[in-house]
Design a protein around this motif. Structure first.
Motif, mmCIF file in Angstrom:
data_model
loop_
_atom_site.group_PDB
_atom_site.id
_atom_site.type_symbol
_atom_site.label_atom_id
_atom_site.label_comp_id
_atom_site.label_asym_id
_atom_site.label_seq_id
_atom_site.Cartn_x
_atom_site.Cartn_y
_atom_site.Cartn_z
ATOM 1 N N ARG A 191 67.255 -31.030 14.230
ATOM 2 C CA ARG A 191 67.299 -29.582 14.437
ATOM 3 C C ARG A 191 65.925 -29.070 14.871
ATOM 4 O O ARG A 191 64.915 -29.378 14.253
ATOM 5 N N ASP A 209 70.586 -27.817 17.580
ATOM 6 C CA ASP A 209 71.043 -26.979 16.469
ATOM 7 C C ASP A 209 71.807 -27.762 15.413
ATOM 8 O O ASP A 209 71.631 -27.566 14.217
ATOM 9 N N ARG A 210 72.679 -28.659 15.862
ATOM 10 C CA ARG A 210 73.476 -29.435 14.911
ATOM 11 C C ARG A 210 74.049 -30.680 15.595
ATOM 12 O O ARG A 210 74.088 -30.757 16.820
ATOM 13 N N THR A 211 74.508 -31.635 14.777
ATOM 14 C CA THR A 211 75.021 -32.918 15.270
ATOM 15 C C THR A 211 76.353 -33.234 14.605
ATOM 16 O O THR A 211 76.519 -33.037 13.395
ATOM 17 N N TYR A 235 82.579 -28.667 11.939
ATOM 18 C CA TYR A 235 81.488 -28.867 12.891
ATOM 19 C C TYR A 235 81.736 -28.021 14.134
ATOM 20 O O TYR A 235 82.787 -28.153 14.780
ATOM 21 N N TYR A 237 80.955 -24.055 16.325
ATOM 22 C CA TYR A 237 80.554 -22.648 16.321
ATOM 23 C C TYR A 237 81.786 -21.758 16.346
ATOM 24 O O TYR A 237 82.884 -22.185 16.691
ATOM 25 N N TRP A 262 74.613 -30.707 19.632
ATOM 26 C CA TRP A 262 74.690 -29.362 20.185
ATOM 27 C C TRP A 262 73.335 -28.670 20.147
ATOM 28 O O TRP A 262 72.519 -28.919 19.244
#
Length: 271
Positions: A191, A209-211, A235, A237, A262
């Motif tokens: 991140r 942002d995230r995985t 997982y 958005y 992402w």
């Protein structure tokens, strides 16, 4: 004194057995050498060739953009002059989620539409992806075909997803093993790590942002405008934004599942 009598038939059978064993040994050795050469070709030679080709394409894009830089900057200045003037004092836009930045999103999209060329052709390399943490710099081409894009060591843009810097989801795919393996280590991204996408007109910076460590190869939700896994709904958005999606195969040396990283757009600057 007794004499041992060896019949000719026995001699012939022994000779045939020796011939069969010798021939079988030669075949096994030959097969072993061929398999070793195949492994070397897949794990070393294809990487070497694909990486060299990708580096040449990056250099070619940089030369092409450098030759036309004056026209690009002129067009961007002209676009800024037609806007409300919000961007004239800063080279980058901050892409937050509050209402105060929404107008800058729209202004950026309008300006990008004015300064960009026609949509890229199938398999055309039109951008450069840079991931500093991985020391990676590779071309981005339209489409995800293996012979025409991915096997060249390029990163491929998923057709139907958004272009860089636009509202929605800019989604990319790349090999994790062999053929240049540009995405081999994207599992190491954390991140806040930055990912840059350069085009002829602008440089866009995304922050990881995230995985999603593992999902189905058919999980189309990760490519939607608001990316969210349909296999693992926790997982992803929920709100519209400016997203980057990186996908590759997992585990290594297989294509059974997909690894997804992402990011969100945090800034852009004209070239």
């Amino acid at each position: 004194m007794r004499l041992h009598v060896v019949h000719h038939g026995i001699r012939r059978r022994r000779a045939r057995r020796r011939l069969v064993l010798w021939t079988g040994g030669e075949v096994l050795v030959t097969v072993g050498v061929l398999l070793l050469l195949l492994v070397v070709h897949q794990l070393w030679w294809t990487n070497r060739e694909a990486r060299a080709g990708a580096e040449r394409k990056v250099e070619a894009l940089e030369r092409e953009w450098g030759a036309g830089a004056a026209d690009i900057h002129s067009g961007i200045r002209s676009g800024d002059g037609d806007s409300d003037g919000d961007d004239s004092g800063d080279d980058s836009d901050d892409y937050g989620d509050n209402d105060g930045t929404r107008d800058s999103h729209e202004a950026h999209d309008d300006r990008d539409a004015r300064t960009s060329s026609s949509p890229p052709r199938w398999s055309q390399a039109y951008a450069i992806l840079t991931i500093p943490r991985l020391h990676l710099r590779v071309p981005v081409a339209e489409g995800i075909g293996k012979p025409s894009v991915l096997d060249k060591g390029y990163v491929g843009h998923y057709p139907g997803t958004q272009q860089p810097g636009r509202a929605g989801n800019f989604a990319l795919a790349g090999h994790r093993n062999t053929q240049g393996e540009p995405f081999r280590y994207i599992n190491r991204l954390a991140r806040g790590d930055t990912v840059q996408v350069e085009t002829k007109s602008a440089v866009y910076t995304y922050a990881v942002d995230r995985t999603l460590p593992q999902t189905s190869a058919r999980d189309a939700g990760v490519l939607r405008p608001v990316p969210r896994s349909t296999v693992r709904p926790s997982y992803g958005y929920r709100d519209p934004g400016y997203y980057l999606t990186l996908t590759t195969c997992t585990p290594e040396y297989t294509s059974r599942y997909r690894l997804v990283v992402w990011g969100r757009l945090v800034s852009m600057r004209p070239r």
